[in-house]
Design an enzyme around this catalytic site. Structure first.
Site, PDB file in Angstrom:
ATOM      1  N   CYS A 122      -7.444 -73.950  12.172  1.00  0.00           N
ATOM      2  CA  CYS A 122      -7.478 -73.753  11.051  1.00  0.00           C
ATOM      3  C   CYS A 122      -8.599 -74.833  10.344  1.00  0.00           C
ATOM      4  O   CYS A 122      -8.808 -75.153   9.123  1.00  0.00           O
ATOM      5  CB  CYS A 122      -6.667 -73.504   9.884  1.00  0.00           C
ATOM      6  SG  CYS A 122      -5.850 -71.772  10.152  1.00  0.00           S
ATOM      7  N   HIS A 274      -7.223 -75.764   2.959  1.00  0.00           N
ATOM      8  CA  HIS A 274      -7.659 -74.506   3.736  1.00  0.00           C
ATOM      9  C   HIS A 274      -6.976 -73.693   3.315  1.00  0.00           C
ATOM     10  O   HIS A 274      -5.272 -74.138   2.101  1.00  0.00           O
ATOM     11  CB  HIS A 274      -7.052 -74.814   5.333  1.00  0.00           C
ATOM     12  CG  HIS A 274      -6.334 -73.711   5.986  1.00  0.00           C
ATOM     13  ND1 HIS A 274      -7.293 -72.429   6.579  1.00  0.00           N
ATOM     14  CD2 HIS A 274      -5.421 -73.679   6.545  1.00  0.00           C
ATOM     15  CE1 HIS A 274      -6.320 -71.690   6.627  1.00  0.00           C
ATOM     16  NE2 HIS A 274      -5.264 -72.070   7.352  1.00  0.00           N
ATOM     17  N   ASN A 305      -6.273 -65.462   3.747  1.00  0.00           N
ATOM     18  CA  ASN A 305      -6.531 -66.842   5.114  1.00  0.00           C
ATOM     19  C   ASN A 305      -6.762 -66.195   5.670  1.00  0.00           C
ATOM     20  O   ASN A 305      -6.987 -65.751   7.449  1.00  0.00           O
ATOM     21  CB  ASN A 305      -4.879 -67.269   5.777  1.00  0.00           C
ATOM     22  CG  ASN A 305      -5.113 -68.051   6.501  1.00  0.00           C
ATOM     23  OD1 ASN A 305      -6.036 -69.274   7.263  1.00  0.00           O
ATOM     24  ND2 ASN A 305      -3.336 -68.805   7.546  1.00  0.00           N
TER      25      ASN A 305
END
Length: 349
Positions: A122, A274, A305
Site C-alpha cells: 500500500c 492510503h 482498499n
C-alpha cells in the site's frame, strides 16, 4: 585524466497528470455478508466501506494498468515515446518475472524505456513517486509513468474475516515531469520489518509446491488439486496491530512530511491518505489537526482498499469532483505490508 560528462540536472519535478481505471463490478456489503458472518451496519461502522469495485475474470491487472496509464499520458499532453521510465507498483501481478512494467511499456508504446515493478504494497505508489522524482531531477528521465495497480480479488479468500471484505481492484497512474518550481517534497519513507508478519500471505509458494510434490508420489495423488486449492496463498492481517501502527505511527510520518515541506497543515488543500480504513483516516485527520478547509479523501466508501492504487485513485476522484483543488498542495501517505510507509507533499496536477 578523463572525466565523465555531467548529467543535465533539473532542480524540480511535479505531477503533471493523473489517470484511473475502476472496474465495473460493484460488490456491496450485503454481497460480502453472504461469505462471512457480518452485517452491512458492522462493516460500515468498522471500516466506512459501503461498496468495493472488483474486476471480472476477463479484466486482468495489466488491462487496468494500461487504462489508467493511457488517460494519464493523454492528460499530460505527451507522447508515449517521451516517457523515460515506467514504474508499476503492485503485489498482485500473477508473474514473479518478467515485470508488469515491461509489458505495460510495450502496450502503451513506451519501449525502450526502462521498466520495473515495486513490491511495497500500500506504500508502493509513494515509493514510485519518490523514485520518479529522483529520476527526473537527476536528468535520467524527462517524464516518468508511475502506476499503482492491483487485482486483489485474485489473492483473497472471500470467507476470510481479517482483510478480504476490505479489498477492491483498480489502477491509478500519474506522469511526473520537470517543473520550474518545487512540485514534490522530500519523501519521508521507511519500513519496520519487526512487524513483517502483521499483513501477509497464508502460505508461501514453497508450501504449495512441497505439498503437491508429496501428494503426487502417494496413492492419494488425486487429492492434489484439492490440497493446492486449500494452500493457495491468500491475504490476511492482524487487524489490531495494523490499526494501532497506522493511526499512531503514520500520523508522525505525515506530520514530518508536512514539516520537511516547510509548510503548515493549513497550507494544504487536500489530504490523500492510503484508503485502508475510514476510522484510520479520520483519526489521522485529528492527529494532524487538519482544518475543515482541507479536502480529505474518503474514496474507500465506494471503492474499498485498493492497496497501491488507492492514492492515485483518490487523487483522480478529488480532482474530478473538486477541480478547484488543482495547483494546490496535497499531503499523500501510503502504508502497508512490510510494514512499509511513504509520504510526500505534492502540487496537485
Amino acid at each position: 585524466m578523463t572525466t565523465l560528462i555531467e548529467n543535465e540536472l533539473r532542480q524540480h519535478s511535479r505531477i503533471l497528470s493523473v489517470g484511473h481505471f475502476r472496474p465495473d463490478v460493484v460488490v456491496t456489503n450485503d454481497d460480502v455478508c453472504e461469505w462471512i458472518d457480518s452485517s452491512d451496519e458492522w462493516i460500515r461502522q468498522r471500516t466506512g466501506i459501503e461498496t468495493r469495485r472488483r474486476a471480472d475474470e476477463q479484466t486482468q491487472l495489466i488491462d487496468m494498468a494500461e487504462g489508467a496509464a493511457r488517460e494519464a499520458i493523454e492528460r499530460a499532453g505527451i507522447e508515449p515515446s517521451q516517457i523515460g521510465a515506467v514504474i508499476v507498483s503492485t503485489v498482485t501481478f500473477p508473474f514473479v518475472t518478467p515485470s508488469a512494467a515491461a509489458l505495460l511499456a510495450d502496450r502503451i508504446g513506451a519501449t525502450p524505456a526502462p521498466a520495473f515493478d515495486i513490491s511495497a504494497a500500500c506504500a508502493g505508489y509513494c515509493y514510485g513517486v519518490a523514485q520518479a522524482d529522483a529520476l527526473v531531477r537527476s536528468g535520467a528521465a524527462e517524464y516518468v509513468l508511475v502506476v499503482g495497480a492491483e487485482k486483489l480479488s485474485d489473492i483473497i479468500d472471500n470467507h476470510e474475516r481479517t482483510i478480504s471484505f476490505l479489498l477492491g481492484d483498480g489502477a491509478g497512474a500519474v506522469i511526473i515531469g520537470p517543473s520550474d518550481t518545487p512540485g514534490i517534497s522530500k519523501s519521508q519513507w521507511g519500513s519496520d520489518g519487526s512487524k513483517w508478519d502483521a499483513i501477509g500471505m497464508t502460505h508461501s509458494l514453497l508450501d504449495l509446491r512441497d505439498i503437491a510434490t508429496t501428494a503426487e508420489e502417494t496413492p492419494e495423488g488425486m487429492l492434489v488439486a484439492e490440497t493446492e486449492a486449500k494452500l493457495w496463498p491468500t491475504l490476511r492481517q492482524d487487524g489490531q496491530t495494523v490499526f494501532r501502527w497506522a493511526v499512531w505511527e503514520m500520523a508522525k510520518v505525515a506530520r514530518k512530511a508536512v514539516e520537511e515541506a516547510g509548510i503548515q497543515p493549513s497550507d494544504l488543500v487536500a489530504f490523500l491518505p492510503h484508503q485502508a480504513n475510514l476510522r484510520i483516516i479520520d483519526q489521522m485527520v485529528k492527529e494532524l489537526k487538519l482544518p475543515d478547509t482541507v479536502y480529505v479523501a474518503r474514496d474507500i466508501r465506494e471503492n474499498g482498499n485498493t492497496s497501491a492504487a488507492s492514492i492515485p485513485l483518490a487523487m483522480h476522484r478529488a480532482l474530478e469532483e473538486h477541480p478547484e483543488l488543482s495547483g494546490g498542495l496535497a499531503l499523500q501517505i501510503g502504508f502497508g505490508a512490510g510494514l512499509v510507509f511513504g509520504a510526500q507533499v505534492v502540487v496537485l496536477p
